[in-house]
Design a protein around this motif. Structure first.
Motif, short mmCIF file in Angstrom:
data_model
loop_
_atom_site.label_atom_id
_atom_site.label_comp_id
_atom_site.label_asym_id
_atom_site.label_seq_id
_atom_site.Cartn_x
_atom_site.Cartn_y
_atom_site.Cartn_z
N MET A 1 0.85 -1.19 0.00
CA MET A 1 0.00 0.00 0.00
C MET A 1 0.89 1.24 0.00
O MET A 1 2.09 1.16 0.23
CB MET A 1 -0.91 -0.01 1.23
CG MET A 1 -1.76 -1.25 1.34
SD MET A 1 -3.02 -1.32 0.07
CE MET A 1 -4.25 -0.31 0.85
N PHE B 1 -5.88 4.95 5.52
CA PHE B 1 -5.10 5.04 4.30
C PHE B 1 -3.63 4.71 4.53
O PHE B 1 -2.88 4.59 3.55
CB PHE B 1 -5.20 6.46 3.71
CG PHE B 1 -6.57 6.83 3.22
CD1 PHE B 1 -7.41 5.88 2.66
CD2 PHE B 1 -7.02 8.14 3.32
CE1 PHE B 1 -8.67 6.22 2.21
CE2 PHE B 1 -8.29 8.49 2.85
CZ PHE B 1 -9.12 7.53 2.30
N MET C 1 -8.75 3.77 -3.23
CA MET C 1 -7.93 2.83 -2.50
C MET C 1 -8.39 1.39 -2.73
O MET C 1 -7.58 0.47 -2.87
CB MET C 1 -7.96 3.16 -1.00
CG MET C 1 -7.04 2.30 -0.15
SD MET C 1 -5.31 2.40 -0.66
CE MET C 1 -4.92 4.07 -0.17
#
Length: 538
Positions: free
Chosen positions: A6, A152, A235
């Motif tokens: 990520m 996030f 995302m």
């Protein structure tokens, strides 16, 4: 499964720039794997499958006796089917991505949602306008925003995590609220700047608009949540892109295991598939020539069709599937929408080919040697017949319009070359022939559909058709590009389906082909030595 990568710390998910190039590389790599996954021939499939007598959990369907299925088992099967469908869609559809929900304008759900949201924002505005201001709802929003921003982050992004927790310290903000000392504008400014660090480049304009927004705190909160929802979707899609190569490597085993778990909970989960294969055996048997008379028998009989012929016949039947044949086979449910799209495209291509063949046979001289005119007639016909699968589509009227437009275009072309226009009688004949292709026994329609079926059989029988499709039969050259493209898509779908569900098909074929038979000879040269012995391939 390897851990998912990520965005790190101040990194942003470059969904429109870096990620695009990375995905292109990964797609190139994974497409090679996918091609190799689906490139094995039907003969290889039949030989490997029918010489294997494995009974391991994931190599053959469960044969448990009938049992009562509980509600929990049904719900578990539904979850497995949902996961199976999602994973399959990610693997086979490179354009798959999630979109924010768009509720119908006048739907009850949208009206209720708008009413609840309006009430909340009105309450927030009322609290902030009080003297002194109340911050109860505002603190709840700030806490939700903080949790979203933290979601996030990667686990290793400790510096940013600490900073966000310090700035959006809910205990401290509550103390400030009690003393009427909350700097709402400062907190909102920090939130917008932090969102700018996390968002994909495609959202930069949205962040810029937030920074330039008015000092109306309520409107700012509304816009912040709207952009945060978009960032969440970004995302999710970034995660899907990251998962796709890993899923492609494990897709066959994963989908087979999921379907096996469904079959164990729901023993009748292959009933429609069994009927589908059974009807294909009957159809394949009818088209096979009778075998020669033997010295021990005065009567000739047809040999059993081989598994390749049966499965290819079964797959081709899916392109003409309708409700009268019952539900789709359970093993094809994950590709239902793709099959429907292929059906509609194939129907359109066949109608276009039929119309153009009639034009060539009736007024061939007027269009011969004019590829631009023929291409224009082809595109025009396809446009006028678009949507012919709809229940309210008037095919006869559409074909009448097609014939009128064709006559108009051809007459215009003849006039430009100083040739006489089409006679009224010829135009009427052309219109009648074009409108007649709605009849099932129409010779042009029968010819086109028969050759399309012939082409699809060749495509499925070819070992390399997913990379280099074979040429189309005579009479279909006018739709060659479209038909070859559909053939490649179809053979990829079929080969992948065989890889996943091949062991289940083998079990069904063994039961249907070799029940109560002694040493039958199959068309593919596969012989059963005895009812209890494994099948061998020569």
């Amino acid at each position: 499964m390897r851990p998912l990568t990520m965005p790190l710390n101040d990194e942003r998910p470059t969904s429109t720039s870096t990620v695009a190039s990375e995905e292109q590389n990964s797609d190139t790599e994974s497409s090679g794997r996918y091609d190799s996954l689906t490139s094995s021939s039907d003969v290889d499939f039949s030989r490997q499958s029918f010489t294997s007598d494995s009974s391991s959990k994931h190599n053959s369907p469960s044969c448990s006796p009938p049992k009562t299925v509980t509600l929990d088992e049904v719900m578990a099967s539904a979850r497995d089917l949902s996961n199976l469908s999602l994973a399959h869609e990610i693997v086979v559809n490179r354009n798959f991505h999630l979109e924010p929900p768009d509720l119908p304008q006048n739907s009850l759900e949208k009206r209720v949602k708008d009413m609840v949201h309006r009430a909340f924002w009105d309450c927030l505005e009322s609290e902030l306008n009080d003297d002194p201001p109340e911050y109860g709802h505002a603190i709840k929003l700030l806490e939700e925003i903080r949790d979203t921003l933290l979601s996030f982050l990667n686990p290793g992004a400790n510096r940013l995590r600490t900073q966000i927790m310090e700035v959006l310290d809910m205990d401290l903000i509550r103390q400030q609220a009690a003393n009427n000392a909350v700097d709402i504008q400062g907190l909102v400014s920090y939130i917008i700047n932090t969102m700018g660090k996390f968002c994909a480049p495609v959202r930069d304009d949205e962040i810029k608009k937030l920074k330039e927004s008015s000092s109306d705190v309520v409107k700012l909160f509304k816009e912040i949540f709207r952009v945060l929802d978009l960032m969440k979707m970004d995302m999710v899609n970034f995660t899907i892109q990251s998962l796709r190569p890993e899923l492609q490597r494990q897709s066959v085993e994963y989908e087979r295991a999921k379907f096996q778990s469904i079959l164990e909970r729901t023993p009748n989960a292959l009933d429609h598939t069994t009927e589908w294969i059974k009807s294909s055996i009957e159809e394949a048997t009818q088209v096979m020539p009778p075998k020669e008379k033997s010295s021990n028998s005065e009567q000739s009989s047809k040999p059993l069709p081989g598994p390749t012929l049966v499965l290819n016949t079964a797959y081709i039947s899916l392109l003409t599937w309708d409700e009268s044949k019952g539900p789709l086979p359970e093993t094809m449910i994950t590709d239902e929408l793709r099959l429907q799209e292929m059906q509609r495209s194939l129907q359109l291509y066949q109608k276009v080919a039929s119309v153009l063949l009639i034009v060539y046979s009736s007024i061939g001289g007027a269009v011969s040697g004019l590829p631009a005119l023929v291409e224009r007639l082809k595109k025009m016909t396809a446009v006028l017949l678009e949507g012919m699968h709809s229940a309210d589509f008037n095919l006869n009227e559409a074909l009448s319009n097609v014939s009128a437009q064709i006559c108009c275009e051809v007459s215009k072309s003849l006039a430009e070359r100083n040739f006489p226009a089409l006679s009224t009688e010829l135009q009427a004949t052309l219109k009648g022939q074009i409108c007649d292709i709605t009849q099932e026994n129409n010779p042009i329609r029968t010819l086109v559909e028969g050759r399309v079926q012939q082409y699809l059989r060749v495509v499925l029988a070819s070992t390399n058709s997913h990379r280099t499709p074979p040429p189309v039969p005579p009479g279909l050259g006018l739709i060659q590009q479209e038909l070859m493209g559909l053939g490649v898509s179809f053979v990829n779908l079929v080969n992948f389906n065989k890889k996943v569900y091949g062991p289940f098909y083998v079990s069904i074929l063994k039961n249907l082909l070799f029940a109560n038979t002694q040493a039958p000879t199959l068309q593919n040269g596969i012989t059963q030595c005895s009812p209890s012995s494994p099948l061998e391939s020569k």
